[in-house]
Design an enzyme around this catalytic site. Structure first.
Site, PDB file in Angstrom:
ATOM      1  N   GLU A  43    -113.976  42.003  27.897  1.00 58.48           N
ATOM      2  CA  GLU A  43    -112.776  41.501  28.590  1.00 58.48           C
ATOM      3  C   GLU A  43    -111.550  42.339  28.217  1.00 58.48           C
ATOM      4  OE1 GLU A  43    -112.315  37.200  28.470  1.00 58.48           O
ATOM      5  OE2 GLU A  43    -114.178  36.943  29.589  1.00 58.48           O
TER       6      GLU A  43
ATOM      7  N   GLU B  47    -121.310  36.634  30.737  1.00 57.76           N
ATOM      8  CA  GLU B  47    -120.733  35.322  30.413  1.00 57.76           C
ATOM      9  C   GLU B  47    -120.682  34.510  31.693  1.00 57.76           C
ATOM     10  OE1 GLU B  47    -117.169  35.110  28.011  1.00 57.76           O
ATOM     11  OE2 GLU B  47    -117.752  36.913  26.903  1.00 57.76           O
TER      12      GLU B  47
HETATM   13  O1  AHR Z   1    -117.069  32.323  25.878  1.00 58.53           O
HETATM   14  C1  AHR Z   1    -115.774  32.066  25.451  1.00 58.53           C
HETATM   15  C2  AHR Z   1    -114.808  33.205  25.768  1.00 58.53           C
HETATM   16  O2  AHR Z   1    -114.676  33.338  27.147  1.00 58.53           O
HETATM   17  C3  AHR Z   1    -115.234  34.571  25.316  1.00 58.53           C
HETATM   18  O3  AHR Z   1    -114.901  34.823  23.997  1.00 58.53           O
HETATM   19  C4  AHR Z   1    -114.449  35.473  26.220  1.00 58.53           C
HETATM   20  O4  AHR Z   1    -115.087  36.692  26.442  1.00 58.53           O
HETATM   21  C5  AHR Z   1    -114.269  34.649  27.468  1.00 58.53           C
HETATM   22  O5  AHR Z   1    -112.959  34.616  27.903  1.00 58.53           O
END
Ligand code: AHR
Length: 503
Positions: free
Chosen positions: A173, A306
């Site tokens: 990210e 994610e």
């Molecule tokens: O999964 C929780 C958070 O969500 C992670 O650390 C991040 O990559 C995303 O914003």
């Protein structure tokens, strides 16, 4: 009556086992308590890893685990997590609750854990606050078997042989918590950092993952690919210096600010949540269309590293720990998303639900020595037969559009079908209706079913497991079907996920 047509002779692509991957971050009680309790704990463990959790993950056939973050990855300095535990540096976990991170779980412990689970490894490196040298030396420490300063250090710390890093993420990210970069700036850093992620063992090259977009940020995808392809051979052979490009997408029924309760919701929110979960398919299509322009042969994988539900955290728990319950609604989100990933297996090469234990859409929750399997776990368990199988053509005739709000309508049924190396067909179907069961017929192109087994997960939409009643929602054998010459007839209950295995 709905009819599911399956042409088991028309193989559409290979479903990478890694689509069923997971993610474990130094966040809340995921690593500490959830996975790792330390060797001196009263909770039965092997080298510090909880035996109950490891056994459940083996049974679920977890194929790959991502670590150490997440946002945590871009402030993680790997040297803090090696060597004698007493001397490991303590740091503050600024992203997640400001708690003290004692680094007792580090590189050696991660490989120990993956070894016990029997899964592949996905390490996420630090671009946001780390140097090229730091990243390069971590890779050397983990994967170099010859004589070198980092290999010597690893040996001194008790591990003679190099480990295998299957996947390596160059930042996380980086448009947000990983450094707030612009796409062009990040892409140039990506080109530089990835250069030093060396393949010390040419027989086991590391699959390099470039940080991709958040949700619908196609500008990021376009700009990163443009920069990564600049001044590379016209035939595309450098494929932008990457093997994979990531995508993150979370489902928040009431939007990012409000999110919404994990357990208290009505049927309107049920359909809204499922409609938002189905949106992942639009995102895959949009980002893939851009990728197709640079990479028409689909050499680069879209890595959804994610995904899952993100609700308001459980009342009374630390808001920085992201602990939430998991209901039948989460089971449907998982079932729908995994069917979509299967159907896009030509581009989606790995997916990692967030996160493994005690965080967001977890497959396992723990409370001291107690452990429970969430509805999401049962879906992964039922779907595990899709891993490393071939997707086959399937189509549902007679599906209905249902819902309570015009902008959040969903199909009542959704499926994916695969065939494994032994010729066994796996069919997974979701009934999204809160109220209505559906009479169904499965029709194969040629297969005359010789042996059929089925499993189902079904309950009231808000049902979930607690430590007192851990089996409220659980996978059960389903026998209420009739086998015909070229098919199967049955009634699919409302609010359910079903799996058939057909020989
Ligand atoms: O999964 C929780 C958070 O969500 C992670 O650390 C991040 O990559 C995303 O914003």
């Amino acid at each position: 009556m709905a009819k599911l047509y399956i042409n088991e002779l028309n193989k559409k692509g290979h479903i990478n086992a890694e689509i069923y991957g997971n993610f474990s971050e130094h966040l809340g009680r995921c690593i500490y308590e959830g996975l790792y309790v330390g060797e001196d704990s009263d909770i039965p463990n092997t080298n510090g890893m909880r035996n109950d959790v490891v056994a459940a993950l083996r049974e679920m056939k977890l194929p790959v685990l991502r670590w150490p973050g997440g946002c945590f990855a871009d402030e993680y300095h790997w040297r803090d997590g090696i060597g004698p535990k007493e001397t490991r540096k303590k740091m503050v976990n600024t992203h997640w609750g400001g708690v003290t991170e004692d680094n007792s779980f580090g590189t050696h412990e991660f490989f120990e854990l993956c070894g016990q689970i029997g899964c592949k490894t996905y390490i996420n490196g630090n671009v946001g606050s780390g140097t090229v040298q730091e990243m390069s030396e971590w890779v050397e420490y983990m994967t170099f078997d010859g004589v070198s300063p980092m290999a010597e250090l690893r040996k001194k710390n008790g591990h003679e042989k190099a480990w295998q890093v299957d996947y390596f993420g160059v930042g996380n990210e980086n448009w947000g918590c990983g450094g707030n970069m612009t796409p062009g700036y990040y892409a140039n850093l990506y080109r530089r950092y990835q250069t030093y992620v060396r393949n010390y063992d040419s027989k086991k090259p590391i699959y390099k993952i470039c940080c991709g977009a958040n949700v619908d940020d196609t500008y990021w995808t376009e700009e990163v690919l443009k920069t990564c392809y600049e001044n590379t051979p016209k035939d595309g052979s450098a494929h932008g210096f990457m093997d994979g490009l990531s995508l993150h997408y979370y489902v928040h029924p009431e939007g990012w600010e409000k999110k919404g309760s994990a357990t208290e919701f009505d049927s309107r929110t049920w359909y809204k949540t499922l409609a938002k979960a189905l949106y992942i398919e639009t995102l895959i299509n949009h980002h893939s269309t851009i990728m197709d322009r640079y990479d028409p042969d689909k050499r680069i994988g879209l890595i959804v590293d994610e995904w899952g539900t993100w609700f308001t955290c459980e009342p009374g728990t630390n808001p920085g720990f992201l602990y939430q319950q998991s209901t039948m609604r989460d089971a449907l989100v998982a079932g729908l998303s995994l069917n979509i990933f299967n159907k896009h297996c030509d581009r989606v090469k790995m997916a990692n639900i967030a996160q493994l234990i005690n965080v967001l859409q977890a497959v396992i929750l723990t409370d001291g020595p107690r452990m429970l399997l969430t509805p999401t776990y049962h879906v992964f368990h039922m779907y595990k037969y899709h891993q490393d199988s071939d997707l086959v053509e399937s189509y549902i005739e007679g599906e209905k559009t249902i819902g309570e709000e015009k902008e959040y309508m969903v199909p009542n049924l959704q499926e994916s079908v695969s065939v494994d190396k032994e010729g066994v067909i796996t069919i997974t179907i979701n009934n999204l209706s809160v109220t209505d069961s559906e009479q169904m017929e499965i029709a194969f192109a040629e297969r005359t079913p010789a042996e059929v087994t089925a499993a189902i997960l079904t309950n009231e939409m808000r049902a979930y497991n607690t430590f007192e009643n851990p089996d409220t929602v659980k996978e059960e054998a389903f026998n209420d079907f009739r086998v015909t010459e070229k098919g199967i007839c049955f009634t699919l209950p409302a609010c359910s996920v079903i799996q058939f295995r057909v020989k």
